[in-house]
Design an enzyme around this catalytic site. Sequence first.
Site, PDB file in Angstrom:
ATOM      1  N   ARG A  27       3.650   7.389   9.109  1.00  0.00           N
ATOM      2  CA  ARG A  27       4.676   7.039   8.119  1.00  0.00           C
ATOM      3  C   ARG A  27       5.294   5.658   8.367  1.00  0.00           C
ATOM      4  O   ARG A  27       6.081   5.168   7.564  1.00  0.00           O
ATOM      5  CB  ARG A  27       5.794   8.082   8.136  1.00  0.00           C
ATOM      6  CG  ARG A  27       5.338   9.475   7.798  1.00  0.00           C
ATOM      7  CD  ARG A  27       6.486  10.444   7.883  1.00  0.00           C
ATOM      8  NE  ARG A  27       7.448  10.201   6.837  1.00  0.00           N
ATOM      9  CZ  ARG A  27       7.416  10.750   5.639  1.00  0.00           C
ATOM     10  NH1 ARG A  27       6.459  11.597   5.336  1.00  0.00           N
ATOM     11  NH2 ARG A  27       8.324  10.475   4.742  1.00  0.00           N
ATOM     12  N   ASN A 101      15.725   7.723   7.127  1.00  0.00           N
ATOM     13  CA  ASN A 101      14.570   7.304   6.340  1.00  0.00           C
ATOM     14  C   ASN A 101      15.068   7.099   4.914  1.00  0.00           C
ATOM     15  O   ASN A 101      15.673   8.002   4.352  1.00  0.00           O
ATOM     16  CB  ASN A 101      13.495   8.401   6.398  1.00  0.00           C
ATOM     17  CG  ASN A 101      12.378   8.184   5.393  1.00  0.00           C
ATOM     18  OD1 ASN A 101      12.104   7.065   4.981  1.00  0.00           O
ATOM     19  ND2 ASN A 101      11.739   9.266   4.986  1.00  0.00           N
ATOM     20  N   LYS A 496      -9.837  -0.153  -0.274  1.00  0.00           N
ATOM     21  CA  LYS A 496     -10.128   0.398   1.055  1.00  0.00           C
ATOM     22  C   LYS A 496     -10.436  -0.729   2.036  1.00  0.00           C
ATOM     23  O   LYS A 496      -9.952  -0.735   3.162  1.00  0.00           O
ATOM     24  CB  LYS A 496     -11.326   1.354   1.022  1.00  0.00           C
ATOM     25  CG  LYS A 496     -11.107   2.717   0.434  1.00  0.00           C
ATOM     26  CD  LYS A 496     -10.264   3.664   1.255  1.00  0.00           C
ATOM     27  CE  LYS A 496      -8.834   3.501   0.908  1.00  0.00           C
ATOM     28  NZ  LYS A 496      -8.274   4.257  -0.159  1.00  0.00           N
ATOM     29  N   GLU A 499      -7.193  -2.856   2.839  1.00  0.00           N
ATOM     30  CA  GLU A 499      -6.097  -2.281   3.610  1.00  0.00           C
ATOM     31  C   GLU A 499      -6.439  -2.031   5.065  1.00  0.00           C
ATOM     32  O   GLU A 499      -5.553  -2.080   5.906  1.00  0.00           O
ATOM     33  CB  GLU A 499      -5.489  -1.046   2.936  1.00  0.00           C
ATOM     34  CG  GLU A 499      -6.347   0.157   2.831  1.00  0.00           C
ATOM     35  CD  GLU A 499      -5.632   1.311   2.110  1.00  0.00           C
ATOM     36  OE1 GLU A 499      -4.399   1.387   2.104  1.00  0.00           O
ATOM     37  OE2 GLU A 499      -6.343   2.165   1.565  1.00  0.00           O
TER      38      GLU A 499
HETATM   39  O1  M6R Z   1       1.007   9.580  -1.677  1.00  0.00           O
HETATM   40  P1  M6R Z   1       0.585   8.816  -2.880  1.00  0.00           P
HETATM   41  O2  M6R Z   1      -0.743   9.257  -3.407  1.00  0.00           O
HETATM   42  O3  M6R Z   1       1.614   8.817  -3.973  1.00  0.00           O
HETATM   43  O4  M6R Z   1       0.427   7.328  -2.391  1.00  0.00           O
HETATM   44  C1  M6R Z   1       0.110   6.285  -3.267  1.00  0.00           C
HETATM   45  C2  M6R Z   1      -0.324   5.046  -2.512  1.00  0.00           C
HETATM   46  O5  M6R Z   1       0.703   4.593  -1.685  1.00  0.00           O
HETATM   47  C3  M6R Z   1      -1.572   5.298  -1.669  1.00  0.00           C
HETATM   48  O6  M6R Z   1      -2.625   5.795  -2.434  1.00  0.00           O
HETATM   49  C4  M6R Z   1      -2.019   4.002  -0.971  1.00  0.00           C
HETATM   50  O7  M6R Z   1      -2.492   3.093  -1.917  1.00  0.00           O
HETATM   51  C5  M6R Z   1      -3.086   4.327   0.087  1.00  0.00           C
HETATM   52  N1  M6R Z   1      -2.792   3.643   1.308  1.00  0.00           N
HETATM   53  C6  M6R Z   1      -4.444   3.948  -0.322  1.00  0.00           C
HETATM   54  O8  M6R Z   1      -5.397   4.186   0.659  1.00  0.00           O
END
Ligand code: M6R
Length: 619
Positions: A27, A101, A496, A499
């Site tokens: 997180r 948080n 992908k 990141e």
């Molecule tokens: O938990 P969520 O599906 O709402 O998250 C959305 C994005 O933050 C998430 O898909 C992000 O783009 C990932 N790191 C992609 O791998």
Amino acid sequence: MCGIVGYIGTQQAYPILIKGLHRLEYRGYDSAGVSLINKSGALTVYKAKGKVDDLEAVCADKDISGTIGIAHTRWATHGEPNEANAHPHYSQSHNLALVHNGIIENYKPLRSMMERSGISFCSDTDTEVLVQLVEYMQNSHKCDLFTAVQLALKNVVGAYAIAIIEKSHPDRIVCARKGSPLIIGVGKDKNDRAEFFIGSDATPIVEYTDQVVYLGDEEIASLDRTGKLQITNLNNVKQTPQLVKLQMSLDQLEKGGYPHFMLKEIWEQPDALRICIKGRVSNLNSKVTLSGIIDHKDKFLNCRRIIICACGTSWHASLIGKYFIEEACHLPVEVEYASEFRYRNPVINADDVVIAVSQSGETADTLAAIQLAKEHHAFVYGICNVIGSSISRATDSGTYLHVGPEIGVASTKAFTGQVITLCLLGLAIAQEKKTLNDKMLNMLVNELQQIPDKMQWTLEHNKDISQFAQMFTYCKNFIYLGRGYNYPVALEGALKLKEISYIHAEGYPAAEMKHGPIALIDEEMPVVVIAPKRGMYDKIVSNIQEIKSRHGKIISVVTEGDVTVKEMSDFSFVIPDTRDCYVPLLAVIPLQLLSYYVAVAKGRNVDQPRNLAKSVTVE
Ligand code: M6R
């Protein structure tokens, strides 16, 4: 973002807190800290810039005893990631320590107000303002911690999940939430004495108890060492704690022999999707049943439009869902970035269905989009992975992915789970609306059931991407191209790679190349083309020609047995044949593996890439 963990009971808190922080590290991981109250009543705070391992190093020679404590792993919002800004934060008198948080939006006026009354601050954070405000309320109203937290939170604008301990009352933790998640675990030690756990999600708790309470928005809880759990809202109205049984096992949180969670999660996809499909498709009559729509069929049958709100990878999956639902159900579907949707006065009608797609179920922008849709009286449906998450509770109805916990920050199995769930939703609506004839419906349902086996095949046949990936570590840029259903796959493949390897990559619809991006092509530019022998095959062959004539390097994803594109490519990944609409579920696999192995070859931290966090709980 940020992870909170807390413990009060009879065991030593520190090992529980540290283990919990490791589980929550996905997180946020730019600094970490822990606060404990020891036997003699001393309240200590230890912090470190960096990861939980760095915190452990700091604590190695410290007094870490105590049966009550709170801890935090941070993803910086206000104030750079350093030791001073790490949580927990002390109050002025050092009687209180707090972890948080979320974001306190009005922290500046609150800070100025307290500075004027002589309170001094040690950090740049909004969180320190909170702990100071609680103490300020205690002093000015001569009240106990619980009441002071209520008073302080009434003055706060923003989102928070907090846990706070008090030196002068070492027998309780007070916690509260609004907009950011917080779960309370209710357990018993081996001598049957009460203990409480706190977590931003269930992962730090599941090892000790399967009984949890999901704290509601604007609720405050007092966890007492004697086992008393008291919950009120901000107006001091008593709330009855609802105990829920956790649906998560410890095994699901381990790496199971894989070097990284991401690789484990990539390989888990066939089984995860089998579970996702199971029970939703009848083998007798190919009927698709999603429990979340049974009681709300009329909403889907009578709606004039579907709007899907999501972020990141979930947005890419939603785009595939749009193509599928429009084709199968003849219903207009719009896909919106939740962060844009919430701020641009969109037209939302009461007969719209708004679908929120989110792995974590905690994404702040997606939650805000739901709120907006509700204000316009639209029916809101959630597609989440994390059971009991905020989005799953804020929606009118919904469906879980059931792909198991996803720990790697880069989403993999949640993506394919979202795509298949949206396809199931489209099939369920189509069968009710009769927009597909029986033959077509049966064929699509049967083919969908073959996908997990075809995914397994794809994984087995693309194992050697690990050697191949080494060649691309020098690259500064990548382009990903796809058409139709595979355009979102191109976007996902590029995301992908970006990141986790930090290589710049762009996804485009293949035919858009000639409208500008083709200028980027030279002999140094790898172009990944998703080119299944289906649909617009001939068109994509022409697009590949255009790139080859400009000396771009072609990496293709082709259907087993394909010759033409394979011969035109410098490298190819093979997938089995399937219907156009299901190709994304297979084509994404080599792209996930490619990004994983390039990142590993570059020595990146695959599961915890820089600057990212798994749940984006701030806007
Ligand atoms: O938990 P969520 O599906 O709402 O998250 C959305 C994005 O933050 C998430 O898909 C992000 O783009 C990932 N790191 C992609 O791998």
